[in-house]
Design an enzyme around this catalytic site. Structure first.
Site, PDB file in Angstrom:
ATOM      1  CG  HIS A   1      -0.280  -0.073   2.477  1.00  0.00           C
ATOM      2  ND1 HIS A   1       0.093  -1.306   2.877  1.00  0.00           N
ATOM      3  CD2 HIS A   1       0.242   0.799   3.301  1.00  0.00           C
ATOM      4  CE1 HIS A   1       0.557  -0.930   4.325  1.00  0.00           C
ATOM      5  NE2 HIS A   1       0.609   0.072   4.524  1.00  0.00           N
TER       6      HIS A   1
ATOM      7  CG  HIS B   1       0.827   5.262   4.117  1.00  0.00           C
ATOM      8  ND1 HIS B   1      -0.023   5.399   5.254  1.00  0.00           N
ATOM      9  CD2 HIS B   1       1.482   4.322   4.244  1.00  0.00           C
ATOM     10  CE1 HIS B   1       0.265   4.521   6.044  1.00  0.00           C
ATOM     11  NE2 HIS B   1       1.028   3.420   5.524  1.00  0.00           N
TER      12      HIS B   1
HETATM   13  P1  AMP Z   1       1.611   0.548   7.377  1.00  0.00           P
HETATM   14  O1  AMP Z   1       2.001   1.005   8.788  1.00  0.00           O
HETATM   15  O2  AMP Z   1       2.143   1.316   6.494  1.00  0.00           O
HETATM   16  O3  AMP Z   1       1.269  -0.953   7.301  1.00  0.00           O
HETATM   17  O4  AMP Z   1       0.214   1.461   7.417  1.00  0.00           O
HETATM   18  C1  AMP Z   1      -1.281   0.685   7.493  1.00  0.00           C
HETATM   19  C2  AMP Z   1      -2.163   1.657   7.568  1.00  0.00           C
HETATM   20  O5  AMP Z   1      -3.590   1.322   7.429  1.00  0.00           O
HETATM   21  C3  AMP Z   1      -2.218   2.606   8.722  1.00  0.00           C
HETATM   22  O6  AMP Z   1      -1.885   4.107   8.660  1.00  0.00           O
HETATM   23  C4  AMP Z   1      -3.840   2.457   9.274  1.00  0.00           C
HETATM   24  O7  AMP Z   1      -4.060   3.470   9.989  1.00  0.00           O
HETATM   25  C5  AMP Z   1      -4.315   1.965   8.234  1.00  0.00           C
HETATM   26  N1  AMP Z   1      -5.438   1.256   8.598  1.00  0.00           N
HETATM   27  C6  AMP Z   1      -5.623  -0.036   9.180  1.00  0.00           C
HETATM   28  N2  AMP Z   1      -6.793  -0.537   9.308  1.00  0.00           N
HETATM   29  C7  AMP Z   1      -7.549   0.294   8.512  1.00  0.00           C
HETATM   30  C8  AMP Z   1      -8.729   0.257   8.031  1.00  0.00           C
HETATM   31  N3  AMP Z   1      -9.880  -0.847   8.318  1.00  0.00           N
HETATM   32  N4  AMP Z   1      -9.452   1.263   7.157  1.00  0.00           N
HETATM   33  C9  AMP Z   1      -8.698   2.250   6.877  1.00  0.00           C
HETATM   34  N5  AMP Z   1      -7.282   2.379   7.179  1.00  0.00           N
HETATM   35  C10 AMP Z   1      -6.756   1.405   7.862  1.00  0.00           C
END
Ligand code: AMP
Length: 116
Positions: free
Chosen positions: A102, A104
């Site tokens: 993913h 950001h």
């Molecule tokens: P990472 O630390 O790069 O793996 O980022 C994962 C991101 O996914 C974090 O910023 C979380 O806040 C976001 N996240 C986790 N669960 C959800 C969800 N159900 N809906 C939207 N964002 C999410």
């Protein structure tokens, strides 16, 4: 392989604020936003857990689609001109929590450098 919370969002099994969707890509607002604009952009295929798993031959079109999504969303969210940051965390030291590739997209405020 690759079952995460994002798989459930792709299958619409849990709610998300979706801002962009194509056959290949889905984007939704981060549940814990770190900036006024914070969107998560993901491929719909679940086989890529991190950037380490990207196969340049196999995933070239998909990577183009992810960056196309980022630029379109940045325009839609009015940060295309002011600037924005794209972050791809990879592995434990980066703080990656969800093992589904993913991007950001962060914007709407002045960012610091270096990041924490
Ligand atoms: P990472 O630390 O790069 O793996 O980022 C994962 C991101 O996914 C974090 O910023 C979380 O806040 C976001 N996240 C986790 N669960 C959800 C969800 N159900 N809906 C939207 N964002 C999410």
């Amino acid at each position: 392989m690759g079952e995460t919370i994002f798989s459930k969002i792709i299958r619409k099994e849990i709610p998300a604020h979706i801002v962009y969707e194509t056959d290949e890509v889905l984007a939704f607002k981060d549940i814990n936003p770190q900036a006024p604009v914070h969107v998560i952009i993901i491929p719909k295929i679940t086989e890529i857990e991190t950037t380490r798993d990207i196969d340049p031959k196999k995933h070239t079109k998909l990577l183009g689609a992810l960056y196309e999504a980022a630029n379109k969303i940045a325009k839609e969210m009015k940060v295309h001109e002011t600037g924005f940051r794209l972050v791809l965390n990879c592995g434990p030291d980066s703080g990656q929590e969800v093992y589904h590739l993913h991007m950001h997209l962060l914007g709407g405020r002045k960012m610091n450098w270096p990041p924490g």
